[in-house]
Each structure stands twice: as structure tokens, then as C-alpha cells.
Design a protein around this motif. Sequence first.
Motif, mmCIF file in Angstrom:
data_model
loop_
_atom_site.group_PDB
_atom_site.id
_atom_site.type_symbol
_atom_site.label_atom_id
_atom_site.label_comp_id
_atom_site.label_asym_id
_atom_site.label_seq_id
_atom_site.Cartn_x
_atom_site.Cartn_y
_atom_site.Cartn_z
ATOM 1 N N GLY A 191 -24.690 -33.574 -30.367
ATOM 2 C CA GLY A 191 -23.700 -32.454 -31.021
ATOM 3 C C GLY A 191 -23.024 -32.969 -31.887
ATOM 4 O O GLY A 191 -22.508 -34.233 -31.794
ATOM 5 N N GLY A 194 -20.565 -30.651 -33.776
ATOM 6 C CA GLY A 194 -19.408 -29.355 -33.997
ATOM 7 C C GLY A 194 -18.195 -29.817 -33.490
ATOM 8 O O GLY A 194 -17.884 -30.994 -33.531
ATOM 9 N N ALA A 237 -16.545 -29.198 -30.717
ATOM 10 C CA ALA A 237 -16.233 -29.967 -29.376
ATOM 11 C C ALA A 237 -16.475 -31.316 -29.541
ATOM 12 O O ALA A 237 -16.125 -32.139 -28.950
ATOM 13 C CB ALA A 237 -17.031 -28.941 -28.436
ATOM 14 N N SER A 256 -24.550 -26.200 -28.370
ATOM 15 C CA SER A 256 -24.722 -24.929 -27.925
ATOM 16 C C SER A 256 -25.926 -24.560 -27.093
ATOM 17 O O SER A 256 -26.067 -23.766 -26.376
ATOM 18 C CB SER A 256 -24.325 -23.898 -29.104
ATOM 19 O OG SER A 256 -23.553 -24.255 -29.958
ATOM 20 N N MET A 277 -26.354 -22.531 -23.698
ATOM 21 C CA MET A 277 -25.332 -21.419 -23.660
ATOM 22 C C MET A 277 -26.079 -20.265 -23.514
ATOM 23 O O MET A 277 -26.943 -20.166 -24.356
ATOM 24 C CB MET A 277 -24.342 -21.668 -24.848
ATOM 25 C CG MET A 277 -23.164 -20.944 -24.654
ATOM 26 S SD MET A 277 -21.885 -21.486 -25.980
ATOM 27 C CE MET A 277 -22.594 -20.317 -27.169
ATOM 28 N N VAL A 334 -27.853 -18.339 -26.635
ATOM 29 C CA VAL A 334 -28.064 -19.527 -27.696
ATOM 30 C C VAL A 334 -29.540 -19.997 -27.623
ATOM 31 O O VAL A 334 -30.448 -19.641 -28.152
ATOM 32 C CB VAL A 334 -27.363 -20.534 -27.962
ATOM 33 C CG1 VAL A 334 -27.569 -21.439 -29.085
ATOM 34 C CG2 VAL A 334 -25.640 -20.186 -28.166
ATOM 35 N N TYR A 393 -20.478 -23.793 -20.063
ATOM 36 C CA TYR A 393 -19.890 -23.014 -18.759
ATOM 37 C C TYR A 393 -20.537 -21.741 -18.364
ATOM 38 O O TYR A 393 -20.399 -21.185 -17.309
ATOM 39 C CB TYR A 393 -18.426 -23.249 -18.620
ATOM 40 C CG TYR A 393 -17.664 -22.692 -19.482
ATOM 41 C CD1 TYR A 393 -17.435 -21.494 -19.722
ATOM 42 C CD2 TYR A 393 -17.087 -23.431 -20.916
ATOM 43 C CE1 TYR A 393 -16.774 -20.764 -20.866
ATOM 44 C CE2 TYR A 393 -16.508 -22.915 -21.646
ATOM 45 C CZ TYR A 393 -16.142 -21.657 -21.662
ATOM 46 O OH TYR A 393 -15.568 -20.938 -22.584
ATOM 47 N N LEU A 433 -12.565 -27.276 -19.333
ATOM 48 C CA LEU A 433 -12.100 -26.096 -19.838
ATOM 49 C C LEU A 433 -10.635 -26.001 -18.942
ATOM 50 O O LEU A 433 -9.525 -25.698 -19.727
ATOM 51 C CB LEU A 433 -13.000 -25.099 -19.513
ATOM 52 C CG LEU A 433 -12.477 -23.363 -19.814
ATOM 53 C CD1 LEU A 433 -12.711 -23.318 -21.297
ATOM 54 C CD2 LEU A 433 -13.258 -22.447 -19.042
ATOM 55 N N GLN A 457 -8.375 -29.047 -20.474
ATOM 56 C CA GLN A 457 -7.580 -28.699 -21.833
ATOM 57 C C GLN A 457 -6.628 -27.669 -21.743
ATOM 58 O O GLN A 457 -5.665 -27.694 -22.640
ATOM 59 C CB GLN A 457 -8.723 -28.494 -23.002
ATOM 60 C CG GLN A 457 -9.711 -27.256 -22.630
ATOM 61 C CD GLN A 457 -9.064 -25.991 -23.385
ATOM 62 O OE1 GLN A 457 -7.874 -26.019 -24.163
ATOM 63 N NE2 GLN A 457 -9.409 -24.901 -22.641
HETATM 64 N N1 LIG Z 1 -16.028 -26.694 -21.710
HETATM 65 C C1 LIG Z 1 -15.295 -26.603 -22.568
HETATM 66 O O1 LIG Z 1 -13.884 -26.559 -22.717
HETATM 67 C C2 LIG Z 1 -15.846 -26.417 -24.007
HETATM 68 C C3 LIG Z 1 -15.008 -26.323 -25.178
HETATM 69 C C4 LIG Z 1 -15.465 -26.230 -26.349
HETATM 70 C C5 LIG Z 1 -16.760 -26.059 -26.650
HETATM 71 N N2 LIG Z 1 -17.638 -25.958 -25.491
HETATM 72 C C6 LIG Z 1 -18.826 -25.753 -25.499
HETATM 73 O O2 LIG Z 1 -19.607 -26.578 -26.536
HETATM 74 C C7 LIG Z 1 -20.724 -26.113 -27.066
HETATM 75 C C8 LIG Z 1 -20.553 -26.456 -28.623
HETATM 76 O O3 LIG Z 1 -19.295 -25.909 -29.235
HETATM 77 P P1 LIG Z 1 -18.629 -25.905 -30.625
HETATM 78 O O4 LIG Z 1 -17.526 -25.165 -30.575
HETATM 79 O O5 LIG Z 1 -18.609 -27.344 -30.808
HETATM 80 O O6 LIG Z 1 -19.707 -25.257 -31.439
HETATM 81 P P2 LIG Z 1 -20.162 -25.609 -33.101
HETATM 82 O O7 LIG Z 1 -18.997 -26.170 -33.780
HETATM 83 O O8 LIG Z 1 -20.750 -24.190 -33.577
HETATM 84 O O9 LIG Z 1 -21.605 -26.703 -33.022
HETATM 85 C C9 LIG Z 1 -22.425 -26.570 -32.231
HETATM 86 C C10 LIG Z 1 -23.327 -27.613 -32.123
HETATM 87 O O10 LIG Z 1 -24.566 -27.413 -31.437
HETATM 88 C C11 LIG Z 1 -25.729 -27.901 -32.317
HETATM 89 N N3 LIG Z 1 -26.893 -26.703 -31.929
HETATM 90 C C12 LIG Z 1 -26.679 -25.406 -32.169
HETATM 91 N N4 LIG Z 1 -27.684 -24.961 -31.727
HETATM 92 C C13 LIG Z 1 -28.869 -26.101 -31.379
HETATM 93 C C14 LIG Z 1 -30.190 -26.125 -31.186
HETATM 94 N N5 LIG Z 1 -30.973 -24.961 -30.984
HETATM 95 N N6 LIG Z 1 -30.800 -27.360 -31.102
HETATM 96 C C15 LIG Z 1 -30.025 -28.320 -31.190
HETATM 97 N N7 LIG Z 1 -28.545 -28.423 -31.679
HETATM 98 C C16 LIG Z 1 -28.136 -27.218 -31.697
HETATM 99 C C17 LIG Z 1 -25.199 -27.873 -33.444
HETATM 100 O O11 LIG Z 1 -26.151 -28.675 -34.592
HETATM 101 P P3 LIG Z 1 -26.205 -28.692 -36.117
HETATM 102 O O12 LIG Z 1 -24.793 -29.249 -36.390
HETATM 103 O O13 LIG Z 1 -27.453 -29.177 -36.205
HETATM 104 O O14 LIG Z 1 -25.922 -27.010 -36.215
HETATM 105 C C18 LIG Z 1 -23.784 -28.333 -33.561
HETATM 106 O O15 LIG Z 1 -23.893 -29.840 -33.248
HETATM 107 C C19 LIG Z 1 -20.826 -24.825 -26.848
HETATM 108 O O16 LIG Z 1 -21.708 -24.631 -25.817
HETATM 109 C C20 LIG Z 1 -19.402 -24.329 -26.294
HETATM 110 O O17 LIG Z 1 -19.584 -23.431 -25.209
HETATM 111 C C21 LIG Z 1 -17.075 -26.222 -24.176
#
Ligand SMILES: NC(=O)c1ccc[n+]([C@@H]2O[C@H](COP(=O)([O-])OP(=O)(O)OC[C@H]3O[C@@H](n4cnc5c(N)ncnc54)[C@H](OP(=O)(O)O)[C@@H]3O)[C@@H](O)[C@H]2O)c1
Length: 280
Positions: free
Chosen positions: A132, A134, A136, A196, A199, A202, A225, A250, A253
Motif C-alpha cells: 500500500g 496511501g 497509513a 484497504s 476491509m 472494500v 480492524y 489503533l 496511535q
Molecule cells: N489500524 C489503524 O490504526 C489504521 C490506521 C489507518 C488506516 N488503517 C487501515 O489501513 C488501510 C489503508 O488506509 P489509508 O487511510 O492508507 O487508505 P488510502 O489512503 O485510501 O490508501 C488505500 C491503499 O489501498 C490500496 N488499495 C485499495 N484497494 C485496493 C485493491 N482492491 N487492490 C490493491 N490495493 C488496493 C490503494 O492502492 P492505490 O494507490 O493503487 O489506489 C492504496 O495503497 C485501511 O484498511 C484502513 O482501515 C488502519
Amino acid sequence: MAPSGTTRLAAVIGSPVRHSLSPRLHNAAFEAAGLDWTYVAFEVPAAGLRDALVGMRALGIAGLSVTTPHKDDAAALVDDLTPTAARLGAVNCIANVDGVLVGHNTDGEGFVRSLVAGAGFTPAGRRCVVLGAGGAARSLVLALADAGADEVVVVNRTVGRAERAAALAGDRGRVVAPALADSDLFDADLVVNATSVGMEGVDAHGLPCDPAVFHEGQIVVDLVYRPLVTNWIVEASAGGAWVANGVPMLAHQAAVQFEIWTGVPAPMDVMMAAVADSLG
Ligand SMILES: NC(=O)c1ccc[n+]([C@@H]2O[C@H](COP(=O)([O-])OP(=O)(O)OC[C@H]3O[C@@H](n4cnc5c(N)ncnc54)[C@H](OP(=O)(O)O)[C@@H]3O)[C@@H](O)[C@H]2O)c1
């Protein structure tokens, strides 16, 4: 304790925000620490961020957690940024320091703390793969590099985003295309799903990599989560890896945010229990 005239206020802003676990998490922590603080959620649409920050100053709100869709815009609107938030160009926490709004990003520090606390794993000298690129993933890449990781490999569907994320790790960052990543995944000490995929709503069934790469001695984390157990966690565990879902990050942080605002060590057990309770 019940709110009074001296109660200090913290809140999460985002849209949508009604599903947020943060109020339960932070209120449980304030209570356990005996602090006269309370925490609420404000639904703030994308166009409302500037007004929300004016309100933060006017009302003396002590701290804000910042979630989707505001993390990038908040970095441009606060008065000051920590070096980490500045490098990421994203803010997930704002502290009101005598009317000066300081933007922080606690995701990376929370992630590293969760690895140390949960698995006794420190990134220094280790090979790490982040799936990933994004928000996170970017915070993880920077935090792992800052913690001394030997290399941080970024694997992402969109190459341009992967390159920008890997650049955060300087000369220890490297981009590998998803189709060519298996040997790096096999060799890694730490593998993190920060996509994602998995999730709810998604792609609950997709796996972001081939499960054959997992083995004993590896740490594998899925930041998802909701649900608590993804297919990826099941596959990594079956391969013999030490696994964790997104709950520890989670909670950690949020703990970093709690400490920034209050200056008091976070009651970690209480915060972990509050997340676990909320997610069933
Ligand atoms: N546990 C925690 O504290 C915490 C904190 C933050 C986030 N998260 C989790 O981390 C994940 C990402 O969050 P984010 O805020 O970074 O989201 P984001 O900025 O929207 O980034 C999404 C990422 O997922 C990739 N992606 C989405 N759909 C996909 C698919 N079908 N196949 C392959 N790659 C795919 C995207 O790839 P592209 O760049 O190619 O679009 C991008 O790298 C989520 O599940 C979120 O719930 C958890």
C-alpha cells in the motif's frame, strides 16, 4: 467524572464520523487517568475544516483527532507542524497550545510502539515490506525508516504512489511491483498490509499477496480492524508467522495523541480493552 465548568474538551473531526471508536477509547482513558477531560465526535464535511479550526481556537478545544477527509488539508491549515507531519503532509492530531494549533501525525509512532509492545519487535536493522502507499502506508514507511529499518520495500497497485511513499525512506526505500514481490515478501522480517484490501465493504476476500510467502519467524500485521480477522491474517498465521490485526496500532496511535494533549502517560491496557469492547 461528569463534565463541569473546568472540563477540557477533545474531539474527533471527520466525515463520516459517527462510527468512530475514538470517543469510547479516549473517554475510557481520561476516566482511568482521573483527568477532568471529555471527548466527543464532530461531523465536519470537507468544506467545513477551516471553520472547524477557527472554532477550535475560539472555544479553546484542547485537542482534535483528525480523520477522513481532512488529514491532508489540516496540514495546510494549522499554525505549525511537527517534522513528521511536515514530511508526510498529513495531520491526524492537533494540539491547541495556548491558541497555536500544532499538527502531529501519530500513526507511525503508534505502529512502531504496537510492534514493540505486542511482539517485542524493533525495526532497527530489519527488512520491512509495506503493501500500500496511501496515508497509513506512508506514515509506516517513514516511521520504520526513522526507527532504523535496513530497508523498506513498498508494494502498491499504483506505481507513482509507491514511488512517493518509498521516497520517505530515502535510500533505504525501494519499490517493487505486486507481481514481482514474492521473494521480497518471503525474505522480510516484517510484512504489513496497509492497503484497504480485506476491509469491510472494500474487498473482503482479496489477498494483497501470495500466502505462500509467510513463514515462521516473520511478523505480519494487517492494519484492517473491521473485520477483526481477515483472510490475510488467517493465511499468515497458517504459515507460522506472528500476526496482529489493526487494533494495537489503533490503540497506540490514540495513546500518543492522549499523551500529546495531556502530558500524562496513556493507560494502555484500558485503551486496548476499550477498542476490543467496541469491536466485539
Ligand atoms: N489500524 C489503524 O490504526 C489504521 C490506521 C489507518 C488506516 N488503517 C487501515 O489501513 C488501510 C489503508 O488506509 P489509508 O487511510 O492508507 O487508505 P488510502 O489512503 O485510501 O490508501 C488505500 C491503499 O489501498 C490500496 N488499495 C485499495 N484497494 C485496493 C485493491 N482492491 N487492490 C490493491 N490495493 C488496493 C490503494 O492502492 P492505490 O494507490 O493503487 O489506489 C492504496 O495503497 C485501511 O484498511 C484502513 O482501515 C488502519
